[in-house]
Scaffold this active site. Structure first.
Site, PDB file in Angstrom:
ATOM      1  N   ILE A 288      34.833   1.632  60.709  1.00  0.00           N
ATOM      2  CA  ILE A 288      35.406   0.625  61.595  1.00  0.00           C
ATOM      3  C   ILE A 288      36.672   0.066  60.949  1.00  0.00           C
ATOM      4  O   ILE A 288      36.644  -0.343  59.788  1.00  0.00           O
ATOM      5  CB  ILE A 288      34.395  -0.505  61.853  1.00  0.00           C
ATOM      6  CG1 ILE A 288      33.114   0.038  62.499  1.00  0.00           C
ATOM      7  CG2 ILE A 288      35.011  -1.600  62.725  1.00  0.00           C
ATOM      8  CD1 ILE A 288      31.979  -0.976  62.562  1.00  0.00           C
ATOM      9  N   SER A 289      37.796   0.048  61.686  1.00  0.00           N
ATOM     10  CA  SER A 289      39.066  -0.503  61.219  1.00  0.00           C
ATOM     11  C   SER A 289      39.528   0.221  59.950  1.00  0.00           C
ATOM     12  O   SER A 289      39.850   1.404  60.006  1.00  0.00           O
ATOM     13  CB  SER A 289      38.935  -2.014  61.017  1.00  0.00           C
ATOM     14  OG  SER A 289      40.195  -2.605  60.761  1.00  0.00           O
ATOM     15  N   SER A 290      39.559  -0.439  58.793  1.00  0.00           N
ATOM     16  CA  SER A 290      39.920   0.252  57.557  1.00  0.00           C
ATOM     17  C   SER A 290      39.010   1.454  57.340  1.00  0.00           C
ATOM     18  O   SER A 290      39.452   2.514  56.864  1.00  0.00           O
ATOM     19  CB  SER A 290      39.819  -0.708  56.366  1.00  0.00           C
ATOM     20  OG  SER A 290      40.135  -0.058  55.159  1.00  0.00           O
TER      21      SER A 290
END
Length: 438
Positions: free
Chosen positions: A163-165
C-alpha cells in the site's frame, strides 16, 4: 578352512568407511533441503506475528516479521505484505485481512518493516532499482529466501502486495526480481523507476504529481534494464488507484498500465472491462479471467487511502490462492446491500448507513468496509466502532447488533468534518463480500 587373511578384513573396513563418508553428506543435504514438519512448524510460533532476525543479507537494516497459520501446508505459498510510509509490519498486519486469509488458505506471510526515520521504503536510489543492487529490495529478497528454506515453500507461488510506499516497492520488486515473484498487487503506487533520484532524496515531486510520463516502451525498458540479460517469465500485476489521489496522483495509474502491459507483451487495449463494485472500473489486459497478465481497478472519487477490507481477497483471487487451484469465485456483489445518506452543513455532516443481509444465512459478527470521500474525517459514531477515521474505513459491529438475519438490516451512523466534498461513501463490502448500493 584356512583363516581369512587380516588384510581382507582391513580392506572391508576401509570400504565401509568410504561408503559412509559418501552417504553422510548426501543424507545431510536431504535433511537441509526438506526440513521435518515439526521443525518447520516450530520455526516461529503459529498464528502469531513474530520477528525473525539473522535472515540473510540486509544492507538497509530492515526488520522482518512472519505470520504462519496453524494449518500451514507442506509446500506453502508465500505472500510479502509491504507497509505504507509511516507504517510498520504490525500496522500492516492489524490493518488488513491478510492474516485471516492466511488462516483460511494456509500460506506464509512475510512483513518487511522499515527502520529509517521516514518509515518509507527505498524505491528511488540507483541501488534499489537494480537486481541485487543493494538497499531494501535485497533485504526483502533475503526474507523470501528464509521463508522458502524454512517452510519448503513453493517457489512458483511467491507474491508481493503493498500500500502506497509498499505499492511502489511492489513495482520495484517485480522489476528487480522477476525470477522470484509470480505476481504482485499494488494499492496506490507508481511505475517502476518513476521515483528514481540520484541526489539521495527519497521524494520525486514530478512522479508524485503525475507529471512524469513516458511511452510504454520507455517504461518497459526501465524494468528490463533492472535485470540485464534476464529472459525468463515476468510476474503478473494487479493495480489499484483512486481518481482523487492527491499524494500519488491518478495519472500514475495509467503510466503503470503502460509499463506492465509492455513488460508482459500484451495490448494496451483492455480484453475485458467491468464494474465489480459501485464506483469501480476494472480493466483486464492480455486475458479476460481472474488471472489476466495485467488487471487494473480504478476507484471513482476515492483518495490515496483507498485500501478497504475485502480488497485483499480480490488480490488473492488474482494470485490464484483463493482455493484449490484458485477456482473459487470472487466475493460476489449482492450478498448485502447498503443504503447511504448524508445531511450536511458548512464544514460538517452526519452519515447514515443501512446494511441489509440479502443472503440466505445469518451474518454472525460483521465488518463493513467503505471509502470516505477525500477530505472527510469521522469525529463520532454510533452503532459501530470505526477505524481509521478517514480514507478506507472499517465499521465493526457492536455487541448488541452483531447478528444480521437473512433479509434483516442494521443501521449505523457517524458525524464527520469535510473540506468541501460532502458526498456519500463508496466501495462497500461486508466481511469481504462486495455490497450492492441502493
Amino acid at each position: 578352512m584356512p583363516p581369512t587373511p587380516h588384510r581382507s578384513r582391513t580392506g572391508l573396513r576401509k570400504a565401509l568407511v568410504a561408503l559412509l563418508g559418501a552417504l553422510l553428506p548426501l543424507l545431510a543435504a536431504l535433511a537441509l533441503a526438506a526440513p521435518p514438519a515439526e521443525a518447520r512448524t516450530r520455526a516461529v510460533p503459529a498464528a502469531t506475528l513474530t520477528e525473525v532476525t539473522g535472515f540473510g543479507a540486509n544492507p538497509s537494516n530492515l526488520q522482518m516479521y512472519v505470520y504462519v497459520p496453524q494449518n500451514v501446508g507442506p509446500h506453502p505459498a508465500v505472500v510479502v505484505a509491504v507497509h505504507w510510509c509511516g507504517g510498520s509490519a504490525s500496522a500492516m498486519y492489524s490493518g488488513t485481512e491478510w492474516p485471516s486469509l492466511a488462516d483460511r488458505h494456509g500460506f506464509v506471510l512475510v512483513y518487511p518493516s522499515v527502520t529509517r526515520a521516514s518509515k518509507c521504503f527505498d524505491v528511488s536510489s540507483p541501488q534499489a532499482l537494480r537486481h541485487d543492487g543493494g538497499s531494501d529490495p535485497v533485504g526483502i529478497r533475503s526474507m523470501v529466501d528464509w521463508a522458502t528454506r524454512t517452510y519448503a515453500a513453493d517457489t512458483d507461488r511467491i507474491f508481493v502486495t503493498g500500500i502506497s510506499s509498499g505499492a511502489m516497492m511492489t513495482n520495484v520488486l517485480l522489476g528487480d526480481y522477476p525470477d522470484v515473484f509470480a505476481a504482485g498487487a499494488a494499492f496506490s503506487g507508481v511505475p517502476f523507476g518513476c521515483f528514481a533520484t540520484t541526489d539521495g532524496s527519497e521524494w520525486n515531486s514530478a512522479c508524485s504529481g503525475g507529471t512524469l510520463t513516458r511511452t510504454p516502451q520507455q517504461w518497459g525498458d526501465l524494468v528490463r534494464a533492472a535485470y540485464p540479460g534476464y529472459t525468463g517469465p515476468r510476474p503478473r500485476m494487479q493495480l489499484w488507484h483512486g481518481t482523487e489521489d492527491d499524494t500519488l496522483r491518478y495519472p500514475n495509474f495509467g503510466e503503470e498500465i503502460k509499463q506492465w502491459t509492455n513488460v508482459l507483451g500484451v495490448s494496451q487495449t483492455p480484453a475485458a472491462t467491468d464494474t465489480p463494485a459501485a464506483g469501480w472500473s476494472r480493466t483486464r489486459y492480455g486475458g479476460t479471467g481472474d488471472r489476466a497478465p495485467v488487471e487494473a481497478i480504478s476507484l471513482q472519487g476515492v483518495g490515496h487511502n483507498l485500501y478497504s477490507w475485502g480488497m485483499a481477497s480480490r488480490a488473492l483471487t488474482f494470485f490464484g490462492l483463493d482455493g484449490d487451484g484458485g477456482t473459487d469465485p470472487q466475493p460476489p456483489a449482492g450478498a448485502c446491500k447498503v443504503t447511504a445518506a448524508v445531511s450536511t452543513w458548512s464544514t460538517g455532516l452526519t452519515g447514515s448507513l443501512t446494511v441489509t443481509n440479502t443472503g440466505t444465512a445469518p451474518v454472525n459478527g460483521w465488518k463493513l468496509a467503505f471509502t470516505l470521500p477525500a477530505g472527510q474525517t469521522i469525529t463520532n459514531g454510533w452503532n459501530a466502532t470505526y477505524s481509521p477515521r478517514t480514507g478506507a474505513v472499517t465499521a465493526a459491529d457492536a455487541a448488541y447488533n452483531a447478528t444480521i438475519a437473512p433479509g434483516g438490516s442494521v443501521t449505523l451512523g457517524y458525524q464527520a468534518t469535510h473540506t468541501g466534498n460532502s458526498g456519500t461513501p463508496t466501495a462497500f463490502s461486508l466481511n469481504g463480500s462486495a455490497c450492492a448500493v441502493g
